[in-house]
Design an enzyme around this catalytic site. Structure first.
Site, PDB file in Angstrom:
ATOM      1  N   PHE A   1       2.129   9.620   3.847  1.00 21.38           N
ATOM      2  CA  PHE A   1       2.467   9.359   5.241  1.00 21.38           C
ATOM      3  C   PHE A   1       3.073   7.978   5.470  1.00 21.38           C
ATOM      4  O   PHE A   1       3.744   7.750   6.477  1.00 21.38           O
ATOM      5  CB  PHE A   1       1.262   9.584   6.179  1.00 21.38           C
ATOM      6  CG  PHE A   1       0.107   8.641   5.980  1.00 21.38           C
ATOM      7  CD1 PHE A   1       0.117   7.363   6.509  1.00 21.38           C
ATOM      8  CD2 PHE A   1      -1.010   9.048   5.279  1.00 21.38           C
ATOM      9  CE1 PHE A   1      -0.957   6.500   6.333  1.00 21.38           C
ATOM     10  CE2 PHE A   1      -2.094   8.201   5.091  1.00 21.38           C
ATOM     11  CZ  PHE A   1      -2.056   6.922   5.620  1.00 21.38           C
ATOM     12  N   ASP A   2       2.867   7.021   4.555  1.00 19.91           N
ATOM     13  CA  ASP A   2       3.450   5.696   4.785  1.00 19.91           C
ATOM     14  C   ASP A   2       3.354   4.861   3.515  1.00 19.91           C
ATOM     15  O   ASP A   2       2.488   5.090   2.664  1.00 19.91           O
ATOM     16  CB  ASP A   2       2.712   4.984   5.927  1.00 19.91           C
ATOM     17  CG  ASP A   2       3.452   3.745   6.416  1.00 19.91           C
ATOM     18  OD1 ASP A   2       4.666   3.631   6.145  1.00 19.91           O
ATOM     19  OD2 ASP A   2       2.829   2.898   7.061  1.00 19.91           O
TER      20      ASP A   2
ATOM     21  N   TYR B   1       0.827  -1.204   0.000  1.00 18.98           N
ATOM     22  CA  TYR B   1       0.000   0.000   0.000  1.00 18.98           C
ATOM     23  C   TYR B   1       0.860   1.252   0.000  1.00 18.98           C
ATOM     24  O   TYR B   1       2.011   1.253   0.457  1.00 18.98           O
ATOM     25  CB  TYR B   1      -0.927   0.030   1.217  1.00 18.98           C
ATOM     26  CG  TYR B   1      -0.201   0.265   2.528  1.00 18.98           C
ATOM     27  CD1 TYR B   1       0.025   1.550   3.009  1.00 18.98           C
ATOM     28  CD2 TYR B   1       0.265  -0.805   3.281  1.00 18.98           C
ATOM     29  CE1 TYR B   1       0.706   1.763   4.199  1.00 18.98           C
ATOM     30  CE2 TYR B   1       0.943  -0.601   4.471  1.00 18.98           C
ATOM     31  CZ  TYR B   1       1.153   0.682   4.927  1.00 18.98           C
ATOM     32  OH  TYR B   1       1.837   0.891   6.096  1.00 18.98           O
TER      33      TYR B   1
ATOM     34  N   PHE C   1      -5.750   4.904   0.966  1.00 16.11           N
ATOM     35  CA  PHE C   1      -4.842   3.768   0.799  1.00 16.11           C
ATOM     36  C   PHE C   1      -4.997   3.215  -0.618  1.00 16.11           C
ATOM     37  O   PHE C   1      -6.082   2.792  -1.014  1.00 16.11           O
ATOM     38  CB  PHE C   1      -5.151   2.669   1.810  1.00 16.11           C
ATOM     39  CG  PHE C   1      -4.844   3.034   3.228  1.00 16.11           C
ATOM     40  CD1 PHE C   1      -3.574   2.853   3.750  1.00 16.11           C
ATOM     41  CD2 PHE C   1      -5.825   3.571   4.049  1.00 16.11           C
ATOM     42  CE1 PHE C   1      -3.287   3.197   5.055  1.00 16.11           C
ATOM     43  CE2 PHE C   1      -5.556   3.914   5.362  1.00 16.11           C
ATOM     44  CZ  PHE C   1      -4.278   3.724   5.864  1.00 16.11           C
TER      45      PHE C   1
ATOM     46  N   ILE D   1      -7.181  -0.798  11.442  1.00 12.77           N
ATOM     47  CA  ILE D   1      -8.226   0.200  11.703  1.00 12.77           C
ATOM     48  C   ILE D   1      -9.537  -0.254  11.057  1.00 12.77           C
ATOM     49  O   ILE D   1      -9.529  -0.955  10.038  1.00 12.77           O
ATOM     50  CB  ILE D   1      -7.809   1.593  11.190  1.00 12.77           C
ATOM     51  CG1 ILE D   1      -7.470   1.550   9.692  1.00 12.77           C
ATOM     52  CG2 ILE D   1      -6.655   2.148  12.002  1.00 12.77           C
ATOM     53  CD1 ILE D   1      -7.165   2.912   9.094  1.00 12.77           C
TER      54      ILE D   1
ATOM     55  N   TYR E   1      -7.869   6.929  12.413  1.00 14.92           N
ATOM     56  CA  TYR E   1      -7.151   7.213  13.659  1.00 14.92           C
ATOM     57  C   TYR E   1      -7.796   8.322  14.479  1.00 14.92           C
ATOM     58  O   TYR E   1      -7.174   8.846  15.408  1.00 14.92           O
ATOM     59  CB  TYR E   1      -5.685   7.548  13.355  1.00 14.92           C
ATOM     60  CG  TYR E   1      -4.928   6.337  12.832  1.00 14.92           C
ATOM     61  CD1 TYR E   1      -4.515   5.334  13.691  1.00 14.92           C
ATOM     62  CD2 TYR E   1      -4.660   6.187  11.485  1.00 14.92           C
ATOM     63  CE1 TYR E   1      -3.842   4.218  13.222  1.00 14.92           C
ATOM     64  CE2 TYR E   1      -3.990   5.069  10.998  1.00 14.92           C
ATOM     65  CZ  TYR E   1      -3.585   4.088  11.875  1.00 14.92           C
ATOM     66  OH  TYR E   1      -2.916   2.992  11.412  1.00 14.92           O
TER      67      TYR E   1
END
Length: 574
Positions: free
Chosen positions: A299-300, A289, A361, A319, A345
């Site tokens: 962010f990731d 992802y 995502f 999540i 989150y």
């Protein structure tokens, strides 16, 4: 004409000026044109390049000024009081000269105005302050204009090409802004705090003008929102940075948008043509992802770690939004999952994910399985004669290609140019492969899919097989040597001599050493009278057989120790 106090009758000029001094307001003046001291004179000392609006009669203005006599003596200044002079134009609240002089001014324009007595305080003047028949000079800088009929003004200077959703009442937004007055003076900035402003829209959490100005924005859009004071902080200001009656200008960039009623949204990017199975709750997934915020901020990424993200779905390991978004995927599928913060989150955020952030995502499903899965076998070819089937103990030679479910090649005996050889059921391969090679005939071709709990498990093989990976083996069986009955490493193919010990003990000394034992067993195999288990080290088998007979461990076997394993009537093992 003198300045008027709203809601009262006109005051005589001396009393009015005295009142203004007491209350902190002075009565400036204005003029028009160039000429003698008997006429109003205006000198435009600075005019800004951009002038979207000019003062008209009926407008409310905020301006700074310095008032002097012709000899330069100052009699009043708004700068000395630290606040602008705020007044309506053309409504009799100013002396006539200033009412005229302000008309047509732009914000940030600077004018030097000479007002004759007839348009100021005339022959009476203001006792003790302005002598009779005084010409008054005003250096004026206009800071703000608005009108009671004004509405919120919106200027969009950037709009993204794609705008699938806009702000509606009750949405929650995250945006950056610079807040300035009309003259460009900065009073606040979310950029300086390095934190977005997060709020609901249209439910009274914002000043009315901002509530209205944000409606209809897209994520990524940038707009300038100009708000008159009666839709902002009004006559009193905010008590800190924003003065009363100030128009506000917000340069806004929308980063994020969601509604508390939102669920996840899924956009399918790539769905494989062949999708035999879709993920369900309880499955274990491996996927890559990229994670971004709605405005595209990264962010990731699992790609940056060069490792898939591996998890169970539908059981709270991820999540809630991802738990839901990963259901129903195919192996090889690519999809975009948009997760609102209450399914992500939340208000607190996590790490470099800000609070109340919508998450995006972009995922690529590599494989999935269920802990209850067994192997799957698909036979692609069987020869006409397929009567002899592989079983436990058989010695097999086969070729294979090993890959992951996404097609990534892991290993190939064809590439190495040699077969892979094993004894079936001896633990020489992973359990799933052992199962997949059974009941196979020479020449058969099949595909065996092995879940990780029957393969290399969670650990995988460092540098070769990822942890928790489903494996795919394309197999062709080339040779099968029948094994021995279970529990046997050597069998007789003929009747056993009743004088077996004596035949082995060639020197007749009543003792059999390992060398004698080994020579005899190999001779029986060579002549076809005996058979060793295929696929194992023959010398190791013989040594183990000798050790079994050497019951006292003295390195030699005597007649009293020597016994046959009487398990079958036809085939006996030492």
């Amino acid at each position: 004409m003198a300045l008027r106090v709203r809601g009262s009758r006109p005051l005589p000029p001396p009393l009015l000026l005295l009142l203004l001094w007491v209350t902190g307001q002075a009565a400036p003046v204005a003029g028009l044109g160039l000429g003698s001291d008997a006429e109003l004179q205006i000198e435009r000392r600075f005019v800004p390049d951009e002038c979207p609006r000019t003062v008209r009669s009926g407008d409310f203005v905020r301006y700074h000024y310095v008032g002097t006599f012709p000899d330069g003596q100052k009699f009043d200044s708004s700068y000395d009081r630290g606040s602008t002079f705020n007044v309506f134009v053309g409504k009799g609240q100013l002396i006539a000269g200033m009412d005229q002089a302000l008309v047509g001014m732009c914000v940030n324009e600077r004018r030097f105005v000479k007002i004759p007595p007839k348009l100021a305080y005339g022959s009476e003047g203001v006792s003790g302050v302005i002598p009779p028949n005084s010409v008054l000079h005003f250096d004026v800088l206009l800071m703000d204009i608005w009108n009671s009929e004004d509405e919120v003004q919106i200027h969009t200077y950037f709009k993204p090409p794609s705008c699938s959703r806009t702000i509606q009442v009750s949405d929650f937004v995250r945006y950056h802004y610079n807040g300035t007055f009309l003259d460009g003076t900065l009073f606040d900035s979310s950029h300086n705090r390095m934190k977005t402003y997060d709020t609901y829209v249209g439910i009274g959490w914002l000043i009315p003008g901002m509530d209205k100005g944000l409606l209809g924005m897209c994520v990524g859009e940038k707009r300038i929102i100009t708000i008159p004071p009666f839709l902002a902080y009004g006559e009193d200001g905010d008590g800190k940075d924003i003065p009363g009656q100030a128009s506000l200008v917000f340069d806004v960039a929308l980063l994020d948008l969601h509604n508390p009623k939102d669920s996840i949204s899924i956009e399918n990017k790539v769905i494989p043509a062949n999708c035999e199975r879709r993920s369900q709750s309880g499955d274990f997934l491996r996927y890559h992802y990229n994670g971004t915020l709605l405005d595209g901020t990264f962010f990731d990424s699992s790609y940056s770690r060069n490792r898939t993200f591996d998890t169970y779905i539908g059981q709270g390991y991820v999540i809630p939004g991802m738990d839901e978004g990963l259901l129903g995927v195919c192996i090889g599928e690519r999809r975009r999952i948009v997760v609102p913060p209450h399914l992500g989150y939340g208000e607190e955020g996590r790490g470099n994910i800000p609070g109340s952030a919508v998450l995006v995502f972009d995922i690529h499903v590599i494989d999935f399985h269920n802990p209850s899965d067994s192997i799957s076998i698909t036979s692609h070819y069987k020869p006409p004669d397929c009567s002899v089937l592989s079983k436990k103990g058989d010695y097999l030679k086969y070729h294979y290609n090993a890959s992951l479910l996404d097609g990534t090649l892991l290993d190939s005996t064809w590439n190495l140019g040699k077969t892979y050889n094993i004894v079936l059921g001896s633990g020489q391969v992973v359990l799933g492969m052992d199962m997949g090679l059974r009941e196979m005939c020479v020449g058969e071709k099949r595909t065996v899919v092995i879940p990780p709990h029957l393969g290399y498990g969670e650990a995988g093989v460092d540098g070769e097989v990822p942890g928790s990976a489903v494996l795919v083996f394309d197999i062709e069986l080339l040779e099968l040597v029948a094994g021995l009955p279970e529990g046997y490493m050597f069998i007789w193919n003929s009747e056993v001599s009743p004088n077996l010990f004596e035949e082995i003990d060639k020197d007749g000394n009543g003792e059999v050493l390992l060398e004698e034992f080994s020579e005899y067993i190999h001779a029986q195999v060579a002549t076809g009278k005996g058979k060793l288990a295929p696929g194992f080290d023959a010398e190791m088998i013989v040594k183990n057989m000798f050790t079994n007979q050497d019951r006292n461990g003295d390195g030699k076997v005597v007649a009293e120790e020597f016994k046959l394993k009487d398990q079958e009537t036809k085939h006996d093992e030492l």
